[in-house]
Enzyme design. Sequence first.
Site, PDB file in Angstrom:
ATOM      1  N   LYS A  36       7.974 -21.183 -27.797  1.00 29.27           N
ATOM      2  CA  LYS A  36       7.390 -22.065 -27.516  1.00 29.27           C
ATOM      3  C   LYS A  36       6.670 -22.758 -28.477  1.00 29.27           C
ATOM      4  O   LYS A  36       5.777 -23.132 -28.629  1.00 29.27           O
ATOM      5  CB  LYS A  36       6.499 -22.590 -26.230  1.00 29.27           C
ATOM      6  N   ARG A 129      -2.883 -18.001 -12.978  1.00 29.38           N
ATOM      7  CA  ARG A 129      -1.646 -18.612 -12.828  1.00 29.38           C
ATOM      8  C   ARG A 129      -1.102 -18.733 -11.906  1.00 29.38           C
ATOM      9  O   ARG A 129      -1.439 -19.413 -10.979  1.00 29.38           O
ATOM     10  CB  ARG A 129      -1.971 -18.120 -14.702  1.00 29.38           C
TER      11      ARG A 129
HETATM   12  C1  LIG Z   1       4.051 -18.089 -23.255  1.00 25.81           C
HETATM   13  C2  LIG Z   1       4.661 -17.478 -21.946  1.00 25.81           C
HETATM   14  C3  LIG Z   1       5.224 -15.878 -22.404  1.00 25.81           C
HETATM   15  C4  LIG Z   1       4.986 -15.607 -23.875  1.00 25.81           C
HETATM   16  O1  LIG Z   1       3.893 -15.109 -24.182  1.00 25.81           O
HETATM   17  P1  LIG Z   1       2.780 -14.626 -25.244  1.00 25.81           P
HETATM   18  O2  LIG Z   1       2.100 -13.871 -24.835  1.00 25.81           O
HETATM   19  O3  LIG Z   1       3.342 -15.463 -26.806  1.00 25.81           O
HETATM   20  O4  LIG Z   1       4.005 -12.946 -25.442  1.00 25.81           O
HETATM   21  C5  LIG Z   1       5.824 -15.552 -21.456  1.00 25.81           C
HETATM   22  N1  LIG Z   1       6.237 -15.430 -20.184  1.00 25.81           N
HETATM   23  C6  LIG Z   1       5.642 -16.868 -19.862  1.00 25.81           C
HETATM   24  C7  LIG Z   1       5.545 -17.281 -18.196  1.00 25.81           C
HETATM   25  C8  LIG Z   1       4.995 -18.158 -20.503  1.00 25.81           C
HETATM   26  O5  LIG Z   1       4.204 -18.765 -20.450  1.00 25.81           O
END
Ligand SMILES: *Cc1c(COP(=O)(O)O)cnc(C)c1O
Length: 355
Positions: A36, A129
């Site tokens: 993402k 969250r």
């Molecule tokens: C964005 C996201 C990740 C990845 O996070 P990083 O800190 O970029 O490794 C993992 N799990 C969820 C649910 C996310 O939204």
Amino acid sequence: MAYPLVQINLKKIKHNTKTLVALCHEHGIKVAGVTKVFCAIPEITHAMIEGGISSIADSRIENLMHYKDNPLPKILLRLPMICESQAVVEYADISLNSEIETIRALGKAATSKGIIHKIILMVDLGDLREGIWDEEELYDVVEETLTIEGVKLIGIGTNLTCYGGVIPNEYNLGKLVLIKETIEDKYNISLDIVSGGNSSSLFLVEIGLMPTGINQLRLGESIVLGRETAFGNRIKNTYDDAFLLTSEIIELKDKPSIPVGEIGMDAFGNTPKFEDIGIRKRAICAIGKQDVDIHDVSLVDKDIKIMGGSSDHIILDITDSPNDYHVGDTITFKLNYGGVLRITTSPYVKKVFIG
Ligand SMILES: *Cc1c(COP(=O)(O)O)cnc(C)c1O
């Protein structure tokens, strides 16, 4: 060359992925590569795939659509919206969930297409969250999910260090493993996946304290920027400069360090403050807040200071740099997470791949 551009070094992305995949595999953990932060640009995702990720994970279904024909499992990271159930079951093999109503909708959508959609239930271990907080509710949701046609419960997961800044440790992640075992015993099922978080969980693997049983991490920032995110430390044998932003100098002049005239508001409604440090050599770069926040970039030339910016400009003080810059020359910036996110989203910034 046309600027601004972001140069993306695919060899470095692949190298970072390999390093992290090897580290995680040593501890029985598979890596879901999170795409993402770079809008799932196919070239970069491909470098991650060559680096050995086991699945492709993204928060937006639009991004996962690019990979419909890719054989790796696709995971939707953001809790699905009920309104997108049809697309979710079509383009994601697995989604992270915390609401039974949504799971019912996914079951309906999957049944109408004659497929089975896989569910990972999210448990909130304190970061506040997403995830089920109440343990009663968790078992109720498990129980009902097991009866819903079109979906299959394949695991549980958690997300930490996102909203609340809660650091993963042996206790909170150990609890996740215990919950998994309780569900397996209580319902006489087996769950394949215990998804232990994002790049903030990596340090536990590095120091050998990741609880046994955690078998998946969802990694984005650590792959892209070579940085773990619990403490912000660099990860050994990774690059932090796979993404470099280059913009052109469109004005270069000696000017005072304090604006001349009565000070009102700047373009964003803030009243700016200035310190008089005499006449300075100022460069204006043709890139601005529409493309990147000035707090998300850092100069490769350490002797340059950022003075500020507006929607379409970044203003630099280059007085102390030993380099002899001219109008038409370029300035290169490193990016942090927010910087990579916005730069790859901006249609005004050209993407150039090397490696
Ligand atoms: C964005 C996201 C990740 C990845 O996070 P990083 O800190 O970029 O490794 C993992 N799990 C969820 C649910 C996310 O939204």
